[in-house]
Design an enzyme around this catalytic site. Structure first.
Site, short mmCIF file in Angstrom:
data_model
loop_
_atom_site.label_atom_id
_atom_site.label_comp_id
_atom_site.label_asym_id
_atom_site.label_seq_id
_atom_site.Cartn_x
_atom_site.Cartn_y
_atom_site.Cartn_z
N GLN A 132 -9.07 36.36 55.32
CA GLN A 132 -10.14 36.07 56.41
C GLN A 132 -11.68 35.96 56.67
O GLN A 132 -12.00 37.20 55.78
CB GLN A 132 -9.43 37.42 57.35
CG GLN A 132 -9.82 37.12 58.70
CD GLN A 132 -9.68 35.31 59.29
OE1 GLN A 132 -8.63 35.40 59.12
NE2 GLN A 132 -9.95 35.38 60.14
N ASP B 210 -6.74 28.08 53.42
CA ASP B 210 -7.86 27.33 54.02
C ASP B 210 -7.89 25.70 54.86
O ASP B 210 -8.59 25.74 55.27
CB ASP B 210 -8.24 27.91 54.19
CG ASP B 210 -8.31 29.54 55.54
OD1 ASP B 210 -7.97 29.41 56.53
OD2 ASP B 210 -8.80 31.12 54.87
N LYS C 289 -1.36 35.18 63.14
CA LYS C 289 -1.29 34.03 61.86
C LYS C 289 0.17 34.64 61.13
O LYS C 289 1.26 34.23 60.90
CB LYS C 289 -2.49 34.31 60.95
CG LYS C 289 -3.03 33.23 61.16
CD LYS C 289 -4.58 33.86 60.19
CE LYS C 289 -5.65 32.04 60.32
NZ LYS C 289 -6.81 33.20 59.33
#
Ligand code: GUN
Length: 290
Positions: free
Chosen positions: A98, A121, A54
Site C-alpha cells: 500500500q 496492482d 480491499k
C-alpha cells in the site's frame, strides 16, 4: 441537459459477483482459492481505509487475504526480505504494497522487486511495458477499472478524442496507454500544459487524475462529453471530492462519474480480478512446464 451518473459501485459489485462465482467453481472443482498478501506500513488513516476495503472485497469474493501490518519504522531491508519471501511462496498469488510508503523507503525499488507475475496492482515496469506494447497481462487497477466501467456503461471508445489530466506512474500514464489500446486519440495534460481549458473543451472523453479539487471547471466541458473523475481529495470540512466541478459538469456532460462511488470501487474490483488472473496465469505457466 443532465448527465447520466455512472454508478461505479453497482458495476463493481456485479464484477465482484462474477469473480466470486468463478472462485466458487474453482473451489468446488478441488482447486485452491487465490491468495492476496497486503503489506501496510504505519497507520495513515486513508491507507487503513483503502486496505480495509480491499480486505472486505476479498471476503466477498472468496479470496484469502493475508495482512502484513508493519510499523512505519520498518527498514527497507526488512521490507525487501518480506517481498522476497512472498515472491518465493507458491501459495501467494498477489502482493500489494500500500502506498504512500514512509519517506525512508524507496518505492521504486520496492515495486521493482515484486515478482511481475504477482504484481496485482499492475505497477511493475514489466506490466506497464506489456500494456505499452499492446500485450497487457496484469493491468494497473484504476485505469483498467475505468475501461471496464465505460464498457459496462455501453460507451464505445474507438475514435474518441480523450484527454487525461495527470501523468502519475500509477494512474495517469497507464490510463493514457489503456485509452490508446481502446482506440482513442489520447492527449496527456500535466502541470506544464499551456492551456488546459482548450484541451478539455475539445475532448469527447475527459479522465481527471490530477488530485486537485476543482481543477476542471464545469464550463470547460464540451456538451455531451463523457467525464471520468479519478481524483480523491479531502476538503477542509472532511468531505471527499473529485478534480471536476461536478455541479456544473453534470449539466453539460452526457455521462459522469461521482466521487465517491465512481472509480474507487472499480479499483478494488479490478484488484480482485487481477488476483484471480495472477493465480490462473501461474497455473498455466506451471502446467506448460510439465
Ligand atoms: N494507495 C492508494 N491507492 C492505491 C492502490 O491502488 N494501490 C496501492 N498499492 N496503494 C495505493
Amino acid at each position: 441537459m443532465s448527465a447520466h451518473i455512472i454508478d461505479g459501485k453497482q458495476i463493481a459489485s456485479q464484477l465482484l459477483e462474477d469473480i466470486k462465482a468463478n472462485i466458487d467453481q474453482r473451489v468446488q472443482a478441488g482447486k485452491r482459492a487465490p491468495c492476496l498478501a497486503v503489506i501496510l506500513l504505519g497507520d495513515d488513516p486513508a491507507s487503513a481505509i483503502y486496505v480495509r476495503n480491499k480486505r472486505l472485497a476479498c471476503e466477498k469474493t472468496g479470496i484469502v487475504s493475508i495482512a502484513h501490518n508493519l510499523p512505519a519504522s520498518t527498514s527497507q531491508e526488512e521490507l525487501f526480505a518480506l517481498i522476497r519471501q512472498l515472491n518465493a511462496d507458491d501459495t501467494t498469488d498477489g502482493i500489494l504494497v500500500q502506498s504512500p510508503l514512509p519517506h525512508h523507503i524507496d518505492e521504486t525499488e520496492i515495486l521493482a522487486l515484486i515478482d511481475p507475475a504477482k504484481d496485482v496492482d499492475g505497477f511493475h515496469p514489466y506490466n506497464i511495458g506489456r500494456l505499452a506494447v499492446r500485450q497487457p497481462l496484469l493491468r494497473s487497477c484504476t485505469p483498467y477499472g475505468v475501461i471496464k466501467m465505460l464498457q459496462a456503461s455501453g460507451i464505445a471508445l474507438k475514435g474518441l478524442d480523450a484527454v487525461v489530466v495527470g501523468v502519475s506512474n500509477h494512474v495517469g500514464r497507464p490510463m493514457g496507454l489503456e485509452l490508446l489500446l481502446a482506440g482513442c486519440t489520447v492527449t496527456s495534460c500535466h502541470r506544464h500544459t499551456k492551456d488546459l481549458a482548450t484541451h478539455i473543451g475539445r475532448a469527447d472523453l475527459i479522465v481527471a487524475a490530477a488530485g486537485k479539487a476543482g481543477l476542471i471547471k464545469g464550463e470547460w466541458i464540451k456538451p455531451g462529453a463523457i467525464v471520468v473523475d479519478i481524483g480523491i481529495n479531502r476538503l477542509p470540512d472532511g468531505k471527499i471530492t473529485g478534480d471536476v466541478d461536478f455541479a456544473v459538469a453534470s449539466q453539460r456532460a452526457s455521462h459522469i462519474t461521482p466521487v465517491p462511488g465512481g472509480v474507487g470501487p472499480m479499483t478494488v474490483a479490478t484488484l480482485m480480478e487481477n488476483t484471480l488472473k495472477a493465480l490462473e496465469l501461474r497455473e498455466q505457466a506451471s502446467s506448460a512446464r510439465v
